[in-house]
Design an enzyme around this catalytic site. Sequence first.
Site, mmCIF file in Angstrom:
data_model
loop_
_atom_site.group_PDB
_atom_site.id
_atom_site.type_symbol
_atom_site.label_atom_id
_atom_site.label_comp_id
_atom_site.label_asym_id
_atom_site.label_seq_id
_atom_site.Cartn_x
_atom_site.Cartn_y
_atom_site.Cartn_z
ATOM 1 N NE ARG A 38 34.336 -45.740 10.266
ATOM 2 C CZ ARG A 38 34.974 -46.348 9.289
ATOM 3 N NH1 ARG A 38 34.302 -46.948 8.322
ATOM 4 N NH2 ARG A 38 36.295 -46.379 9.266
ATOM 5 C CG HIS A 84 37.669 -37.749 12.959
ATOM 6 N ND1 HIS A 84 37.371 -38.837 13.742
ATOM 7 C CD2 HIS A 84 36.889 -37.872 11.851
ATOM 8 C CE1 HIS A 84 36.450 -39.573 13.150
ATOM 9 N NE2 HIS A 84 36.143 -39.011 11.995
ATOM 10 C CE1 TYR A 128 31.618 -19.244 -0.895
ATOM 11 C CE2 TYR A 128 30.838 -21.473 -1.261
ATOM 12 C CZ TYR A 128 31.485 -20.345 -1.711
ATOM 13 O OH TYR A 128 32.005 -20.318 -2.974
#
Length: 745
Positions: A38, A84, A128
């Site tokens: 991570r 993931h 968007y």
Amino acid sequence: MTDTPDDPNIEPLEFTEPLSRAIGERYLTYALSTIMHRALPDARDGLKPVHRRILYAMRRLKLTATGGFLKSAKISGDTMGDFHPHGDAAIYDAMARMAQDFNVRYPLVDGQGNFGNIDGDNPAASRYTEARITAMAEALLDGLDEDAVDFRDNYDGRLEEPVVLPAAFPNLLANGSSGIAVGMATNIPPHNLHELIDACLHLIKTPEARDETLVGMVPGPDFPTGGVIVEPRESIVEAYRTGRGAFRLRSKWEVEDQGRGTWQIIVTEIPYQVQKSKLLERLAELIDTKKIPLLIDARDESTDDVRIVLEPRSKNVDPELLMNMLFRNSDLETRFSMNMNVLIDGRVPKVCSLKEVLRAFLDHRREVLMRRTRHRLDKIDHRLEVLDGYITAYLNLDRVIEIIRYEDDPKAMLMAEFKLSDIQAEAILNMRLRSLRKLEEMELRKERDALRLEKEGLQGLLADEGQQWQRIADQLRDVRKTFGNSAPGGARRTAFAEAGEVEEVPFEAMIEREPITVICSKMGWIRAMKGHQPLEAEVKFKDGDGPRFAFYAETTDRILLFGSNGRFYTLMGANLPGGRGMGEPVRLMVDLPNEAEIVTLFSHQAEGKLLVASTGGDGFIVPEADVVAQTRAGKQVLNVKDGVRAHVCTPLTGDHVAVVGENRKVLVFPLDELPEMGRGKGVRLQKYKDGGLSDATTFALADGLSWKDPAGRTRTETELAEWIGKRASAGRMAPRGFPRDNRFT
């Protein structure tokens, strides 16, 4: 420990593992997961798993640098579903950051739509925006189909994902990285790719190169937002040698002439990771609080480029002085702390030097080269085997056709009669009829000869380490030519300059020196009238209020306020409210408690000394320089408690001290009997049976002790032998005509 339930059908639950061991093992598992999967980047490709998976998922979606865009929601969804298994918001944020040219030196994602800006605005929702990978990302992914790196199962075992990317350039240093793990963190600044490749080429040529030599080629970070690094070279060399350090980064600015002697400062580049909107808020705060009086306005005129306009209060202001104050008090100058803590070979966290990071990348490139070479050799061997089968078929074409037409098992017959392998026989059976032309045989022989030549070259490459490093150097030169200084956006953006420590500029140097008259009322309303007005002139106050303090000062002066709580507070002459109105309550400017009264208010004299005393009759001498407070909370000087209040603060003049108590007894003693202190309760000035101290003053014994009689006339007593005594004695009754309020002034 065994808990036996009442129900005989329920088996007892046994706790055989100590809590400390269970917590330790589970926390260690969590820590390892955070560190390796991570927070820390891999030294080989400079990526964390989330970034690597995003780029791999985009590659599987066939998104190229020259192809079309795809909805970001689709990209983050595929990444989450296949590789993931975390929140889609986190994946989208990571992808958006790789597309932000103000955050990443060499963007790996080409975004279309609102992907945020340098003001700190967030990207638009993933539905968007659209994205595709950049040519830089393609260079990181190049070689995945050629067994360049290892693959591992994804989280559910349906697919495979790369453990690391082939990485054609040192992405770890080129784009930097940051992250907080368990017990460790990393923070790596971005660098210029051209300079990094120069250092890699030097390291290939001279494996034992010194850190100083490499820093000569990579002089420092190259931030995407530009700026100016003012860190000394010795510190930079040490930072790259140890892997830890910091870089002072300043905004880039210039003076713009406005004509007629006026000018303004234009900031064109701001430090890395500073939000422009937050920076302007801080500048506005500095203007509102008058912490930097030299600055009168700061406004944002940015379009695509940064343009922050700083307007000085006067054309006589020194631009360097103004900017030095802004560097000290705002994010126009920041420190970027570097901590090159990375995963070596994807497993071992280590704080690496510049040389070690570059070496890890080069070793990875050599491993990638060897694996791709072996993969290519396997492909060549397979193709040569097929070509040999084709050529055998051409040499015996009629017999091959006869076997295929008439034999029940032509494959086995071909393998037995012509000693062909299974692969060769299968390839012959799958040939098209149009391939039986004579020209095709010639092309096959030509291809076979070329592949044999290539095979010899690849075998020579695998056997010769020198050839391997030469090949890697050639590949790096190609990358440098494509993405280096000559490429759009490839030139260095962050400059270097020399600058010493920004010293504290005296307040007096920042404002124009003008005379003022300071007026403070009984209720603590303070104001400053321009010029030196007559102190006896009538001034308006609020109903029920009246005058108390009035004295001359200048805008550059510090005004000291002594409270009955024993604290000194500092006001700036230039910051006092104007004299047009009634002023403002002084308690809004400093943290003077409501129960504390103002003992005195006066203009600070840097070389002066003060006598401070409490109603309990204790006091001492304190230098004025030691009572100046730097904060609103003030500075404790005279310690008081149990109903005792600070009561006297008077400047030292002369050689003797005169003290009068509420019992009207006066004592005079030499000034040198008082200690000089910075803070404390002090020593006893006069002894009292009842009451306490009423007033104290200092004077020159030769000039006598003066006071005003009830008629307002000044009276001086020179024969003071009757009242002279030892400090802390009781004294004698005051002379005839001494004021009834027991005050010397």
